[in-house]
Structure formats: structure tokens, C-alpha cells
Design a protein around this motif. Structure first.
Motif, PDB file in Angstrom:
ATOM      1  N   GLN A 208      -0.478   8.532  -3.258  1.00 23.23           N
ATOM      2  CA  GLN A 208       0.342   7.406  -2.826  1.00 23.23           C
ATOM      3  C   GLN A 208      -0.518   6.397  -2.070  1.00 23.23           C
ATOM      4  N   PRO A 209      -0.642   5.202  -2.615  1.00 25.58           N
ATOM      5  CA  PRO A 209      -1.475   4.195  -1.957  1.00 25.58           C
ATOM      6  C   PRO A 209      -0.860   3.730  -0.642  1.00 25.58           C
ATOM      7  N   ASP A 210      -1.720   3.385   0.303  1.00 25.89           N
ATOM      8  CA  ASP A 210      -1.294   2.788   1.561  1.00 25.89           C
ATOM      9  C   ASP A 210      -1.254   1.279   1.343  1.00 25.89           C
ATOM     10  N   ILE A 211      -0.079   0.789   1.033  1.00 23.86           N
ATOM     11  CA  ILE A 211       0.059  -0.621   0.666  1.00 23.86           C
ATOM     12  C   ILE A 211      -0.358  -1.530   1.813  1.00 23.86           C
ATOM     13  N   SER A 212      -0.042  -1.146   3.040  1.00 18.65           N
ATOM     14  CA  SER A 212      -0.416  -1.956   4.201  1.00 18.65           C
ATOM     15  C   SER A 212      -1.925  -2.041   4.336  1.00 18.65           C
ATOM     16  N   ALA A 213      -2.612  -0.889   4.162  1.00 18.84           N
ATOM     17  CA  ALA A 213      -4.078  -0.876   4.284  1.00 18.84           C
ATOM     18  C   ALA A 213      -4.717  -1.702   3.187  1.00 18.84           C
ATOM     19  N   LEU A 214      -4.210  -1.583   1.966  1.00 20.49           N
ATOM     20  CA  LEU A 214      -4.773  -2.354   0.860  1.00 20.49           C
ATOM     21  C   LEU A 214      -4.530  -3.847   1.057  1.00 20.49           C
ATOM     22  N   GLY A 215      -3.342  -4.185   1.570  1.00 19.91           N
ATOM     23  CA  GLY A 215      -3.014  -5.594   1.763  1.00 19.91           C
ATOM     24  C   GLY A 215      -3.777  -6.252   2.885  1.00 19.91           C
ATOM     25  N   SER A 216      -4.149  -5.478   3.895  1.00 14.78           N
ATOM     26  CA  SER A 216      -4.847  -6.047   5.054  1.00 14.78           C
ATOM     27  C   SER A 216      -6.364  -5.937   4.953  1.00 14.78           C
ATOM     28  N   ALA A 217      -6.861  -5.222   3.954  1.00  9.71           N
ATOM     29  CA  ALA A 217      -8.312  -5.047   3.798  1.00  9.71           C
ATOM     30  C   ALA A 217      -8.970  -6.381   3.444  1.00  9.71           C
ATOM     31  N   PRO A 218     -10.239  -6.563   3.839  1.00  6.45           N
ATOM     32  CA  PRO A 218     -10.956  -7.783   3.449  1.00  6.45           C
ATOM     33  C   PRO A 218     -11.290  -7.810   1.966  1.00  6.45           C
ATOM     34  N   THR A 219     -11.095  -6.703   1.291  1.00 12.20           N
ATOM     35  CA  THR A 219     -11.385  -6.582  -0.136  1.00 12.20           C
ATOM     36  C   THR A 219     -10.373  -7.356  -0.967  1.00 12.20           C
ATOM     37  N   ARG A 220     -10.857  -8.079  -1.953  1.00  9.86           N
ATOM     38  CA  ARG A 220      -9.959  -8.695  -2.928  1.00  9.86           C
ATOM     39  C   ARG A 220      -9.473  -7.611  -3.886  1.00  9.86           C
ATOM     40  N   VAL A 221      -8.160  -7.465  -4.017  1.00 11.19           N
ATOM     41  CA  VAL A 221      -7.571  -6.443  -4.882  1.00 11.19           C
ATOM     42  C   VAL A 221      -7.005  -7.106  -6.134  1.00 11.19           C
ATOM     43  N   ARG A 236       3.718   0.213 -16.451  1.00 14.97           N
ATOM     44  CA  ARG A 236       4.779   0.298 -15.439  1.00 14.97           C
ATOM     45  C   ARG A 236       4.201   0.543 -14.050  1.00 14.97           C
ATOM     46  N   THR A 237       3.282   1.504 -13.936  1.00 15.18           N
ATOM     47  CA  THR A 237       2.734   1.819 -12.613  1.00 15.18           C
ATOM     48  C   THR A 237       1.902   0.661 -12.067  1.00 15.18           C
ATOM     49  N   SER A 238       1.170  -0.010 -12.944  1.00 13.03           N
ATOM     50  CA  SER A 238       0.341  -1.132 -12.497  1.00 13.03           C
ATOM     51  C   SER A 238       1.206  -2.287 -12.009  1.00 13.03           C
ATOM     52  N   ARG A 239       2.275  -2.566 -12.728  1.00 11.22           N
ATOM     53  CA  ARG A 239       3.175  -3.646 -12.297  1.00 11.22           C
ATOM     54  C   ARG A 239       3.864  -3.284 -10.986  1.00 11.22           C
ATOM     55  N   ALA A 240       4.166  -2.005 -10.812  1.00 14.98           N
ATOM     56  CA  ALA A 240       4.775  -1.579  -9.552  1.00 14.98           C
ATOM     57  C   ALA A 240       3.798  -1.761  -8.396  1.00 14.98           C
ATOM     58  N   LEU A 241       2.524  -1.451  -8.619  1.00 11.35           N
ATOM     59  CA  LEU A 241       1.518  -1.645  -7.574  1.00 11.35           C
ATOM     60  C   LEU A 241       1.362  -3.118  -7.242  1.00 11.35           C
ATOM     61  N   ALA A 243       3.492  -5.522  -7.623  1.00 13.39           N
ATOM     62  CA  ALA A 243       4.686  -5.999  -6.924  1.00 13.39           C
ATOM     63  C   ALA A 243       4.668  -5.564  -5.466  1.00 13.39           C
ATOM     64  N   ALA A 244       4.253  -4.315  -5.214  1.00 12.87           N
ATOM     65  CA  ALA A 244       4.192  -3.822  -3.839  1.00 12.87           C
ATOM     66  C   ALA A 244       3.193  -4.608  -3.007  1.00 12.87           C
ATOM     67  N   LEU A 245       2.105  -5.039  -3.644  1.00  9.68           N
ATOM     68  CA  LEU A 245       1.070  -5.808  -2.944  1.00  9.68           C
ATOM     69  C   LEU A 245       1.397  -7.299  -2.875  1.00  9.68           C
ATOM     70  N   GLY A 246       2.436  -7.720  -3.614  1.00 10.00           N
ATOM     71  CA  GLY A 246       2.805  -9.127  -3.620  1.00 10.00           C
ATOM     72  C   GLY A 246       1.850 -10.001  -4.405  1.00 10.00           C
ATOM     73  N   ILE A 247       1.231  -9.444  -5.452  1.00  9.71           N
ATOM     74  CA  ILE A 247       0.310 -10.215  -6.291  1.00  9.71           C
ATOM     75  C   ILE A 247       0.732 -10.107  -7.749  1.00  9.71           C
TER      76      ILE A 247
END
Length: 277
Positions: A208-221, A236-241, A243-247
Motif C-alpha cells: 500500500q503506497p503512502d500517498i502523502s509521502a509520495l505527494g510531498s516528496a521532491p521527486t517528480r512522480v 485500473r490500478t494505475s489510474r487509481a494511483l 487519481a489518489a495523487l491528483g495527477i
């Protein structure tokens, strides 16, 4: 007839906790890491050759696969462990921060690396990560995954693969499945397959990804999806990710294995994506 030029490959081994990693380095320039799970360095070689024209390209066999033996073959290979392996490889090369392209289970590894060591990753391209826990029907998907793993471990190899492709949303005739996974097979391929079913698949798809950590990282995702993967599980899983990241997801040529099926076209698109930032 002249043969195609080959790119020099420096193949080495790095000792890491619990494993000895086979890795390969090509080219020179900014570091690009190409990683799969269970796919090994061989699958990425054609793409690596193309990118090596202006990059240092790192590929590796993930722990427990092909030329990367583990001390305990009965232990699971988790995304966190594989991310630590990548972190050690990048540090060993002293060439980061890197662009990391992870595909399938390798995309899960790459995301885990960003969570643990964001300073080592400038851009992560997570190409079709099978993050089943992000799906609304995750409980049913998990049950089907556990069922196909049990079928494989009970000796029903063809049945397990049929269940796998059914769950993945990939339509293959029985004759193709039998040709690919029946009869006499390469012993190393069988060993890698068994390790994947027994010790790598479930830890990867239930991560389970940490959406907050991924979103706040300096890394471009970047979340990548093959244009021919519409309707498949990893679409499906990629689109869900995303959407969760807001990109918005980024579309790549081909399907789940587009980087291997047509590396030339995939490399052109990857370069476009990297130039966009």
C-alpha cells in the motif's frame, strides 16, 4: 551483412543484506535505472542500449531472480527490500539522483524507493504498478490472487497461469498459454517463475503506497499506462494511483510490456516525458 552495433555492458555483482545482486551498467551521463519484478535485466537490455547514448543506464536482476541469488530462498521478496537494494546500487554507483523507470512489480519497487529515499530519485516513472489495494474490489482481487498462487504451488502451472491472465484482464487462447508454459522449459525460467509465485507476487500486489509521502516528496512522480492496456487490471490500478495523487496518467506506447515489445518507440516517448519537466 553488417551486424548492429552493440553497447558495451559492464556486468558486476553487489553484496546486499540477504542477496547478491547482478547488475549491469551502460553508457555515460545522467543516471537512469530500469527495473522490473519479476522481469530481470535481460528484458530491459534493448531499451537500455538505446538510452545509453546519453545516459548511464543501470539494470539489475531483482533479488531471487536469475543471476541474483538470495541467502534464504524461502523468504519473501518485498517492495521495501527491493527498494533498499536499489538504494544501495544507486549509492554504490555514486551517480544519483536518478530517473527510475519501474515496470509492473518494478514500479512498486520504484515507488517504495521514493518513499524511503526520495533524495535518490529525481523522477520516478511508475509504469503500470499492480497496486491492487487501491481498487474498490480489492478483497475479491486479493482472494483470486491467493487462489491462483495456491494453484501454482499445488502443481497446476497451466491452471495458475490461466487464472493469472484472467485476473489481469489479458485474453490469451489456451493454446498460447500451453505453448508458453507447458512442456520442456528452461530450468532457470521455471525457478524464477516459482520464486515469483511463491515469494514475490503477493507482497508486491498487496503493498500500500503512502500517498502523502509520495505527494510531498521532491521527486517528480509519473504514472505510466500503455495505450493498449485499456481495461486490464494494471490500467485500473494505475489510474487509481494517479487519481489518489491528483495527477493525470501518462500514456506510453504498447501495453504492459511495451518497453520490451517495441523499445525504440517506447524510448522516444520516455525521452519526451522526461523533457516535459
Amino acid at each position: 551483412m553488417a551486424t548492429a552495433p552493440t553497447v558495451p555492458v559492464d556486468a558486476r555483482t553487489l553484496e546486499v543484506p540477504g542477496a547478491r545482486l547482478h547488475y549491469e551498467v551502460r553508457g555515460s551521463g545522467p543516471l537512469v535505472v530500469l527495473v522490473g519484478a519479476p522481469m530481470d535485466a535481460v528484458a530491459f537490455a534493448p531499451l537500455a542500449d538505446l538510452l545509453a547514448a546519453d545516459h548511464t543506464v543501470l539494470t539489475t536482476d531483482p533479488r531471487g531472480i536469475n543471476r541474483s541469488p538470495v541467502d534464504d530462498p524461502d523468504a519473501d521478496s518485498t517492495p521495501a527490500m527491493r527498494a533498499d537494494d536499489l538504494s544501495r546500487l544507486i549509492a554504490h554507483l555514486d551517480a544519483g539522483p536518478a530517473v527510475v523507470l519501474g515496470s509492473s512489480g518494478g514500479a512498486v519497487t520504484a515507488l517504495a524507493l521514493v518513499e524511503a529515499h526520495p533524495e535518490q530519485v529525481r523522477t520516478v516513472v511508475a509504469h503500470e504498478p499492480p497496486l491492487d489495494e487501491l481498487l474498490d474490489d480489492r478483497e475479491q482481487v486479493r482472494a483470486r490472487t491467493e487462489d491462483l498462487i495456491a494453484a501454482y504451488l499445488a502443481g497446476d502451472v497451466l491452471g495458475a497461469w490461466r487464472k493469472f491472465f484472467g485476473l489481469a484482464g489479458i485474453e490469451l487462447p489456451d493454446s498460447v498459454v500451453e505453448h508458453m508454459f507447458g512442456g520442456e522449459r528452461d530450468p532457470q525460467a521455471v525457478a524464477d517463475e516459482r520464486f515469483w509465485f511463491a515469494h514475490e507476487m503477493l507482497p508486491s500486489v498487496t503493498w500500500q503506497p503512502d500517498i502523502s509521502a509520495l505527494g510531498s516528496a521532491p521527486t517528480r512522480v509519473v504514472v505510466g499506462i500503455g495505450k493498449d492496456s485499456a481495461g486490464q487490471s494494471c490500467d485500473r490500478t494505475s489510474r487509481a494511483l494517479a487519481a489518489a495523487l491528483g495527477i493525470e496518467p501518462t500514456i506510453f506506447p504498447g501495453d504492459h510490456t511495451g518497453f520490451a515489445d517495441d523499445p525504440g518507440t517506447f524510448a522516444v516517448r520516455l525521452r519526451e516525458v522526461l523533457r516535459e519537466h
